[in-house]
Design an enzyme around this catalytic site. Structure first.
Site, PDB file in Angstrom:
ATOM      1  N   CYS A  50       0.836  -1.193   0.000  1.00  0.00           N
ATOM      2  CA  CYS A  50       0.000   0.000   0.000  1.00  0.00           C
ATOM      3  C   CYS A  50       0.882   1.258   0.000  1.00  0.00           C
ATOM      4  O   CYS A  50       1.850   1.354   0.746  1.00  0.00           O
ATOM      5  CB  CYS A  50      -0.952   0.080   1.182  1.00  0.00           C
TER       6      CYS A  50
ATOM      7  N   ARG B 155       4.067  -0.173  -4.720  1.00  0.00           N
ATOM      8  CA  ARG B 155       3.743  -0.713  -3.397  1.00  0.00           C
ATOM      9  C   ARG B 155       2.452  -1.516  -3.386  1.00  0.00           C
ATOM     10  O   ARG B 155       2.108  -2.142  -2.378  1.00  0.00           O
ATOM     11  CB  ARG B 155       3.635   0.427  -2.383  1.00  0.00           C
TER      12      ARG B 155
ATOM     13  N   TRP C 164      -2.500  -2.826  -1.791  1.00  0.00           N
ATOM     14  CA  TRP C 164      -2.178  -4.238  -1.924  1.00  0.00           C
ATOM     15  C   TRP C 164      -3.078  -4.935  -0.913  1.00  0.00           C
ATOM     16  O   TRP C 164      -2.896  -4.781   0.297  1.00  0.00           O
ATOM     17  CB  TRP C 164      -0.704  -4.483  -1.609  1.00  0.00           C
TER      18      TRP C 164
ATOM     19  N   ASN D 157      -2.089   1.798   5.580  1.00  0.00           N
ATOM     20  CA  ASN D 157      -1.158   0.759   5.129  1.00  0.00           C
ATOM     21  C   ASN D 157      -0.844  -0.095   6.349  1.00  0.00           C
ATOM     22  O   ASN D 157      -0.443   0.439   7.375  1.00  0.00           O
ATOM     23  CB  ASN D 157       0.123   1.417   4.592  1.00  0.00           C
ATOM     24  N   GLY D 158      -1.049  -1.408   6.237  1.00  0.00           N
ATOM     25  CA  GLY D 158      -0.765  -2.296   7.367  1.00  0.00           C
ATOM     26  C   GLY D 158      -1.956  -3.180   7.668  1.00  0.00           C
ATOM     27  O   GLY D 158      -2.822  -3.380   6.816  1.00  0.00           O
TER      28      GLY D 158
ATOM     29  N   GLU E  80      17.614 -17.819  -7.676  1.00  0.00           N
ATOM     30  CA  GLU E  80      17.195 -16.458  -8.011  1.00  0.00           C
ATOM     31  C   GLU E  80      16.632 -16.406  -9.444  1.00  0.00           C
ATOM     32  O   GLU E  80      15.620 -15.745  -9.702  1.00  0.00           O
ATOM     33  CB  GLU E  80      18.383 -15.499  -7.831  1.00  0.00           C
TER      34      GLU E  80
ATOM     35  N   LYS F 176      12.829 -15.197 -10.347  1.00  0.00           N
ATOM     36  CA  LYS F 176      12.537 -14.117 -11.300  1.00  0.00           C
ATOM     37  C   LYS F 176      11.533 -14.607 -12.343  1.00  0.00           C
ATOM     38  O   LYS F 176      10.599 -13.892 -12.712  1.00  0.00           O
ATOM     39  CB  LYS F 176      13.809 -13.633 -12.018  1.00  0.00           C
TER      40      LYS F 176
ATOM     41  N   GLU G 216       7.972 -15.006 -10.743  1.00  0.00           N
ATOM     42  CA  GLU G 216       7.253 -13.779 -10.380  1.00  0.00           C
ATOM     43  C   GLU G 216       6.931 -12.910 -11.579  1.00  0.00           C
ATOM     44  O   GLU G 216       5.929 -12.193 -11.558  1.00  0.00           O
ATOM     45  CB  GLU G 216       7.995 -12.990  -9.300  1.00  0.00           C
TER      46      GLU G 216
ATOM     47  N   HIS H  90      18.955 -37.153  -7.297  1.00  0.00           N
ATOM     48  CA  HIS H  90      18.268 -37.698  -6.116  1.00  0.00           C
ATOM     49  C   HIS H  90      16.762 -37.493  -6.204  1.00  0.00           C
ATOM     50  O   HIS H  90      16.073 -37.565  -5.192  1.00  0.00           O
ATOM     51  CB  HIS H  90      18.837 -37.071  -4.842  1.00  0.00           C
TER      52      HIS H  90
ATOM     53  N   LYS I  58       5.975  -4.435  -3.813  1.00  0.00           N
ATOM     54  CA  LYS I  58       7.419  -4.272  -3.617  1.00  0.00           C
ATOM     55  C   LYS I  58       7.823  -4.471  -2.152  1.00  0.00           C
ATOM     56  O   LYS I  58       8.822  -5.109  -1.872  1.00  0.00           O
ATOM     57  CB  LYS I  58       7.813  -2.865  -4.082  1.00  0.00           C
TER      58      LYS I  58
HETATM   59  C1  AGP Z   1      12.024 -10.353  -5.532  1.00  0.00           C
HETATM   60  O1  AGP Z   1      12.082  -9.909  -6.818  1.00  0.00           O
HETATM   61  C2  AGP Z   1      11.020  -9.725  -4.658  1.00  0.00           C
HETATM   62  N1  AGP Z   1      10.853  -8.361  -4.832  1.00  0.00           N
HETATM   63  C3  AGP Z   1      11.036 -10.200  -3.218  1.00  0.00           C
HETATM   64  O2  AGP Z   1      11.410 -11.537  -3.162  1.00  0.00           O
HETATM   65  C4  AGP Z   1      11.905  -9.389  -2.225  1.00  0.00           C
HETATM   66  O3  AGP Z   1      13.254  -9.604  -2.448  1.00  0.00           O
HETATM   67  C5  AGP Z   1      11.493  -9.781  -0.794  1.00  0.00           C
HETATM   68  O4  AGP Z   1      10.131  -9.517  -0.609  1.00  0.00           O
HETATM   69  C6  AGP Z   1      12.304  -9.073   0.251  1.00  0.00           C
HETATM   70  O5  AGP Z   1      12.140  -7.691   0.195  1.00  0.00           O
HETATM   71  P1  AGP Z   1      13.114  -6.722   0.967  1.00  0.00           P
HETATM   72  O6  AGP Z   1      14.470  -6.879   0.366  1.00  0.00           O
HETATM   73  O7  AGP Z   1      12.538  -5.342   0.754  1.00  0.00           O
HETATM   74  O8  AGP Z   1      13.094  -7.129   2.404  1.00  0.00           O
END
Ligand code: AGP
Length: 619
Positions: free
Chosen positions: A2, A27, A77, A103-104, A488, A492, A495, A511, A614
């Site tokens: 948010c 956000r 969000w 937000n929260g 990683e 990527k 997501e 395995h 984010k």
């Molecule tokens: C990855 O592309 C994401 N944005 C997500 O995994 C992110 O790294 C994770 O939510 C942690 O966020 P932060 O680094 O702000 O704590």
């Protein structure tokens, strides 16, 4: 999670609020809404499900009058209640004269809601936020705080549990916004005769670079004349003013089609800036060091706690920290850490890695570690955010603002920061001589150039992406530091392209997971340097052969001049030769681009992947 914007001053609020929301849309983008106090005793709201563009179209249709000098906006969000018009913020009380954005999560909202309903108040949304609007409307209408918006807000906040940034405005109090925060971010923008509120300075950076960061359980009142900060109990409170040292262009796309494209291209700078100022000739320097060298020397084990991409940076950091310090390092998902009773004491260093500095899981892991008397060092990209504030020491990644939801430049910066932590510990503990630390730092300082070269080699990956975008799944394999890179790469792709993707330690494949291999399945393999580690290289070569024999389409990322791998590669991408531990800094780049291009060819918005935000400020 948010985005929140508020404005009061001499200008029309709506365009400034919408502009702020555009910069905060990363956000959350489930819905957006605004409320404007018109100065003539009225308050109007407009809100729409979906991206901010939907709200803008609705406003352009001219159905709601939104003129006024005080306003607030929200991009959501969803946590409580689906992403619908009715659940979009702002929420108003029964009179429609008070508006609230949030937000929260209000953890005790069910009890409050039941109480309000038993008193005949009808709820018009499924959110936890709406109860705040009703409580605030009531506190302002009657009782000891009647007619006093700040006192009403303080009284309401004292009844709330959970995490919140709240902003409220009232039709009867034009020219004023009241905001409060607990466990969620809120900054004040101090303009010339005008004031802003936001979750992030990006919302108002075009208008002022003077900001104030609110502390925990604080309340702020803004008018065009200034601001006043108090605690929830009405006492004067300490706060921190700061100057934002990046400008608007850093938060704009700068000619790139998306923020993610821009942020991938910025990686050489992100790395170089993260290294800047962290070596002073005598050794590694942290940013905010509230831990003495003596304390660092007594550390006998290290935990790295983080989520998502930041967690992967920690997995890479483990190889370097253990190698340079001979300390045992455990890397743990922050969301799991405190639930398994980890063994922590004063000799434990917990490294909390977070781009945003506000990820709830990581923040709670930090708090748990501190309660157990462990020392906490934060690696963070957001100056003054909650995680560094609650840590004993901080190493900032100076990657600049990252708007694309998928972490790219901040990942490379986090990996770099993990290396710096390893070197700082090695230096403090004496496991490396000073000249060895200097040498490693010099090698690390060559990495921005290697990253820049890597970025020039990416055209074949872009072509490949179009080719494999219809595949059902993609697997990623690596060994040693190549394993977290594989994880990683898979994250990527999941997501951004919503494809099934898995990362495996290449040796683990036989395995079980090798059963997944079928004719034509793309498998991306991160190959170690044959010169730096011939044994590891030959083991990985065997793994490639095993999957190729079973019909996989092998996409091999290898070091330049690695001839031995070519016969087993259906696609081969050669990257610059770099020291073994630093390979992730170059090897991750093609995987970021592969995911972005596959997502693009599937028609997805790579800056705003579905269901994501984010900053994840809920557990
Ligand atoms: C990855 O592309 C994401 N944005 C997500 O995994 C992110 O790294 C994770 O939510 C942690 O966020 P932060 O680094 O702000 O704590």
């Amino acid at each position: 999670m948010c985005g929140i914007v508020g404005y009061t001053g001499p200008r029309q609020a709506l365009p400034l609020v919408l502009e702020g929301l555009r910069r905060l849309e990363y956000r959350g983008y489930d819905s957006a809404g605004v409320a404007i106090v018109d100065g003539e005793g009225g308050l109007s709201t407009a809100k729409k499900a979906g991206v901010l563009g939907n709200l803008e179209h609705f406003i352009d249709s001219g159905d709601v009058a939104l003129a006024g000098l005080t306003g607030m906006g929200h991009t959501r969000w969803a946590t409580h209640g689906g992403p619908t018009d009715r659940n979009a913020h702002p929420h108003t009380d029964a009179t429609g004269r008070v508006a609230v954005i949030h937000n929260g999560i209000i953890e005790n909202f069910v009890t409050i809601r039941k109480d309000l309903e038993s008193r005949g108040i009808e709820m018009r949304s499924d959110t936890d936020t709406e109860v705040v609007a009703h409580l605030l409307g009531q506190a302002f209408a009657q009782g000891p705080t009647a007619g006093d918006l700040p006192a009403s807000m303080a009284a309401v906040c004292r009844c709330l549990e959970g995490a919140f940034t709240l902003v409220a405005g009232h039709a009867d109090v034009p020219g004023m916004l009241v905001a409060a925060r607990r466990n969620s971010p809120l900054v004040i923008g101090v303009g010339d005769g005008e004031m802003f509120l936001a979750s992030d300075v990006a919302a108002f950076i075009a208008h002022t670079r003077e900001a104030v960061e609110l502390g925990q359980d604080q309340l702020v009142v803004i008018t065009s004349h200034g601001y006043e900060v108090t605690s929830f109990s009405g006492r004067e409170a300490d706060f921190k003013a700061f100057h934002v040292n990046w400008d608007l262009s850093a938060a704009e796309k700068g000619g790139y089609p998306t923020f993610m494209d821009k942020e991938i291209a910025e990686q050489p700078h992100a790395l170089a800036d993260t290294l800047l100022g962290h070596f002073d000739g005598n050794g590694i320097v942290l940013d905010e060091q509230r831990l003495g060298e003596d304390e660092l020397r007594t550390i006998d084990k290290v935990f790295v706690v983080a989520c998502g991409t930041a967690f992967h940076s920690g997995l890479i950091g483990k190889y370097a920290i253990e190698h340079w310090t001979r300390l045992p390092v455990e890397v743990e998902l922050a969301s799991e850490f405190r639930y398994r009773d980890p063994v922590l004491d004063r000799e434990t260093l917990v490294v909390a890695v977070s781009q945003s500095g506000e990820t709830a899981d990581t923040l709670e892991a930090v708090r748990h570690a501190r309660r157990q008397r462990a020392r906490v060092l934060a690696i963070c990209n957001t100056n003054g955010s909650q995680i560094p504030r609650e840590s004993d020491a901080v190493l900032y990644t100076h990657a600049g603002p990252e708007v694309g939801v998928a972490a790219t430049k901040t990942f490379l910066a986090q990996v770099t920061a993990n290396y710096l932590v390893g070197l700082a510990l090695a230096q403090a503990r004496g496991t490396k001589y000073r000249d060895e630390v200097t040498r490693e730092f010099e090698l690390l300082s060559e990495m921005p150039a290697a990253v820049a070269t890597t970025l020039t080699l990416m055209d074949p990956i872009r072509e490949l992406a179009a080719d494999i975008s219809r595949s059902k799944a993609v697997l990623f394999l690596g060994r040693h530091v190549g394993f977290p890179v594989a994880l990683e790469g898979a994250l990527k792709l999941k997501e951004l392209a919503y494809m099934h993707a898995e990362g495996f330690a290449a040796g683990e494949l036989k395995h079980g997971p090798i059963a997944l291999i079928e004719e034509g399945l793309p498998v991306v393999v991160i190959t170690p340097s044959p010169k730096a580690d011939p044994m590891l290289h030959s083991k990985l070569l065997s793994n490639i052969r095993e999957i190729q024999a079973r019909g996989a389409r092998t996409i091999v990322i290898a070091e330049e001049g690695d001839d031995t791998v070519a016969p087993f590669a259906d696609f081969l991408l050669e990257l610059p030769r770099v020291p073994k531990l630093f390979q992730p800094l170059v090897a991750t780049i093609p995987l970021q681009i592969l995911a972005a291009e596959i997502a693009r060819s599937r028609g997805y918005d790579i800056d705003k992947p579905r269901n994501l935000a984010k900053s994840v400020t809920v557990e």
